[in-house]
Scaffold this active site. Structure first.
Site, PDB file in Angstrom:
ATOM      1  N   LEU A 184      63.037  32.935  -8.343  1.00 40.79           N
ATOM      2  CA  LEU A 184      63.267  34.346  -7.999  1.00 40.79           C
ATOM      3  C   LEU A 184      62.683  35.279  -9.068  1.00 40.79           C
ATOM      4  O   LEU A 184      62.714  36.495  -8.917  1.00 40.79           O
ATOM      5  CB  LEU A 184      64.777  34.609  -7.880  1.00 40.79           C
ATOM      6  CG  LEU A 184      65.541  33.865  -6.784  1.00 40.79           C
ATOM      7  CD1 LEU A 184      67.039  34.109  -6.909  1.00 40.79           C
ATOM      8  CD2 LEU A 184      65.060  34.319  -5.405  1.00 40.79           C
ATOM      9  N   THR A 207      60.849  27.305 -17.138  1.00 42.08           N
ATOM     10  CA  THR A 207      62.046  26.727 -16.526  1.00 42.08           C
ATOM     11  C   THR A 207      61.894  25.211 -16.437  1.00 42.08           C
ATOM     12  O   THR A 207      60.955  24.634 -17.006  1.00 42.08           O
ATOM     13  CB  THR A 207      62.347  27.435 -15.177  1.00 42.08           C
ATOM     14  OG1 THR A 207      63.606  26.959 -14.691  1.00 42.08           O
ATOM     15  CG2 THR A 207      61.278  27.198 -14.128  1.00 42.08           C
ATOM     16  N   LYS A 209      61.506  23.341 -20.771  1.00 41.40           N
ATOM     17  CA  LYS A 209      62.117  24.136 -21.852  1.00 41.40           C
ATOM     18  C   LYS A 209      61.989  23.445 -23.215  1.00 41.40           C
ATOM     19  O   LYS A 209      61.876  24.124 -24.239  1.00 41.40           O
ATOM     20  CB  LYS A 209      63.582  24.436 -21.527  1.00 41.40           C
ATOM     21  CG  LYS A 209      63.746  25.420 -20.366  1.00 41.40           C
ATOM     22  CD  LYS A 209      65.186  25.800 -20.140  1.00 41.40           C
ATOM     23  CE  LYS A 209      65.346  26.681 -18.915  1.00 41.40           C
ATOM     24  NZ  LYS A 209      66.723  27.100 -18.665  1.00 41.40           N
ATOM     25  N   GLY A 258      75.327  19.713 -21.545  1.00 41.43           N
ATOM     26  CA  GLY A 258      73.875  19.558 -21.406  1.00 41.43           C
ATOM     27  C   GLY A 258      73.141  20.759 -21.994  1.00 41.43           C
ATOM     28  O   GLY A 258      73.683  21.502 -22.830  1.00 41.43           O
ATOM     29  N   ALA A 295      72.290  23.641 -20.745  1.00 39.25           N
ATOM     30  CA  ALA A 295      72.849  24.978 -20.490  1.00 39.25           C
ATOM     31  C   ALA A 295      73.972  25.268 -21.483  1.00 39.25           C
ATOM     32  O   ALA A 295      74.045  26.360 -22.054  1.00 39.25           O
ATOM     33  CB  ALA A 295      73.349  25.072 -19.054  1.00 39.25           C
ATOM     34  N   THR A 325      80.559  12.666 -20.573  1.00 42.80           N
ATOM     35  CA  THR A 325      80.231  11.790 -21.702  1.00 42.80           C
ATOM     36  C   THR A 325      80.739  12.496 -22.964  1.00 42.80           C
ATOM     37  O   THR A 325      80.113  13.440 -23.461  1.00 42.80           O
ATOM     38  CB  THR A 325      78.695  11.571 -21.785  1.00 42.80           C
ATOM     39  OG1 THR A 325      78.239  11.189 -20.495  1.00 42.80           O
ATOM     40  CG2 THR A 325      78.327  10.529 -22.819  1.00 42.80           C
ATOM     41  N   LYS A 352      78.676  13.605 -26.261  1.00 43.98           N
ATOM     42  CA  LYS A 352      77.772  14.778 -26.260  1.00 43.98           C
ATOM     43  C   LYS A 352      78.554  16.048 -26.593  1.00 43.98           C
ATOM     44  O   LYS A 352      78.047  16.936 -27.285  1.00 43.98           O
ATOM     45  CB  LYS A 352      77.115  14.933 -24.885  1.00 43.98           C
ATOM     46  CG  LYS A 352      76.065  13.893 -24.590  1.00 43.98           C
ATOM     47  CD  LYS A 352      75.236  14.395 -23.400  1.00 43.98           C
ATOM     48  CE  LYS A 352      74.662  13.251 -22.600  1.00 43.98           C
ATOM     49  NZ  LYS A 352      74.177  13.682 -21.291  1.00 43.98           N
ATOM     50  N   LEU A 374      77.789  28.446 -13.398  1.00 37.39           N
ATOM     51  CA  LEU A 374      76.416  28.862 -13.725  1.00 37.39           C
ATOM     52  C   LEU A 374      75.491  28.753 -12.510  1.00 37.39           C
ATOM     53  O   LEU A 374      74.443  29.379 -12.456  1.00 37.39           O
ATOM     54  CB  LEU A 374      75.830  27.999 -14.854  1.00 37.39           C
ATOM     55  CG  LEU A 374      76.472  28.038 -16.229  1.00 37.39           C
ATOM     56  CD1 LEU A 374      75.505  27.506 -17.274  1.00 37.39           C
ATOM     57  CD2 LEU A 374      76.916  29.431 -16.627  1.00 37.39           C
ATOM     58  N   TYR A 428      74.123  29.396  -8.771  1.00 41.25           N
ATOM     59  CA  TYR A 428      74.172  30.572  -7.900  1.00 41.25           C
ATOM     60  C   TYR A 428      73.549  30.222  -6.553  1.00 41.25           C
ATOM     61  O   TYR A 428      72.894  29.197  -6.415  1.00 41.25           O
ATOM     62  CB  TYR A 428      73.420  31.761  -8.537  1.00 41.25           C
ATOM     63  CG  TYR A 428      72.004  31.445  -8.911  1.00 41.25           C
ATOM     64  CD1 TYR A 428      71.690  31.004 -10.189  1.00 41.25           C
ATOM     65  CD2 TYR A 428      70.969  31.557  -7.978  1.00 41.25           C
ATOM     66  CE1 TYR A 428      70.393  30.680 -10.535  1.00 41.25           C
ATOM     67  CE2 TYR A 428      69.673  31.240  -8.320  1.00 41.25           C
ATOM     68  CZ  TYR A 428      69.388  30.795  -9.598  1.00 41.25           C
ATOM     69  OH  TYR A 428      68.103  30.467  -9.926  1.00 41.25           O
TER      70      TYR A 428
END
Ligand code: NDP
Length: 267
Positions: free
Chosen positions: A15, A61, A65, A128, A130, A152, A155, A213, A215
């Site tokens: 988007l 994206t 990243k 993760g 994010a 996990t 992490k 997070l 959408y």
């Protein structure tokens, strides 16, 4: 002409060109923002090609990243702590890497939803990319405590260690979540992408603000929040627009008005 783009693979769904076109119109800047499908093993070549065409910067994206993090010659603190880059700016031939994902989430919470994070207890599900990206901007708002719970556990514990000097954090497995009330629950797992709910049998949404997070659709986490009397249920569209606005400002120095863009996308 300000030349911008977003790199990804796949990229068709993005988007970002639509969002940045609205920012350009608002600010009166002449911007060209395109989607670039880079080959999975060819991010650097694609990015260099675009820079040689006169790019001012670009977004990055999934799955690039980390490639962008390694590609940048200079990193902001946000990008360093996130371990990932979603925004590149070319300034005086220097390739600067930034990460605006976490700033986007915090701006959505604070500016759009009027949620003050100071002294709040925040529970983040997932550990993760994010989660690593949102931790520093959240901790900079001085919450009372940030708990990171992940499937996990190791992490989550690693993130606790990495962010200790920025605020009070603790990391543990999802099964250790207690029934105690918290102020804000952020679902930063990718479970919603698979139409699943993280297994948080002990969790308590009662009176909490629940933020997914993800959408674009109602998720099992949002259903769980509704069934458990959450005070507010929010998806990640505002975060998407806010991270884009923060990138736009990083490139151009102009701060766009995000409200009409969020409303347009919701329609
Ligand atoms: P990662 O692949 O880096 O991490 C995925 C995380 O989800 C891990 O912690 C993983 O646990 C956990 N997880 C996956 N499936 C389940 C499950 N069934 N139950 C419990 N935990 C699970 O993904 P990201 O961190 O990059 O992305 C997470 C989400 O955030 C995605 O939905 C993404 O779309 C969204 N996002 C939204 C943005 C926005 O602008 N709104 C910006 C960035 C991300 P484990 O470690 O045990 O595997």
């Amino acid at each position: 002409m300000i030349k911008l783009a977003v790199f990804g693979n796949p990229i068709e769904h993005s988007l970002s060109p639509d969002i940045h076109a609205q920012f350009a119109q608002q600010t009166g800047l002449t911007v060209e923002y395109k989607k670039i499908l880079a080959p999975i093993n060819g991010f650097s070549e694609s990015a260099n090609h675009f820079i040689n065409e006169g790019a001012s910067g670009f977004n990055v994206t999934v799955p690039f990243k980390l490639d962008a993090f390694n590609f940048a010659s200079k990193l902001t603190l946000n990008a360093k702590m996130a371990g990932a880059v979603n925004t590149i700016k070319i300034k005086d031939k220097v390739i600067i890497g930034e990460n605006t994902d976490g700033i986007g989430l915090v701006n959505d919470l604070v500016s759009n939803l009027k949620i003050d994070l100071k002294d709040k207890v925040v529970l983040i599900l997932g550990a993760g990319g994010a989660t690593q990206g949102i931790l520093l901007p959240i901790l900079e708002k001085s919450p009372k405590r940030v708990m990171i719970a992940n499937r996990t556990a190791s992490k989550a514990k690693k993130l606790q260690q990495d962010f200790l000097s920025y605020g009070k954090t603790c990391g543990f497995g999802l099964e250790k979540i207690k029934h105690d009330p918290v102020d804000i629950i952020i679902n930063a797992t990718s479970a919603s992408l698979d139409g699943k709910m993280p297994d948080i049998a002990g969790g308590c949404a009662n009176g909490a603000i629940c933020y997914d997070l993800m959408y674009g659709k109602q998720t099992p986490f949002m259903d769980w929040a509704k069934a458990n009397n959450a005070a507010m249920i929010v998806d990640g569209l505002g975060m998407l627009v806010e991270q884009a606005a923060s990138s736009f400002e990083f490139w151009t120095g102009k701060k766009p008005n995000t409200q009409p863009v969020i409303s347009n996308l919701r329609r």
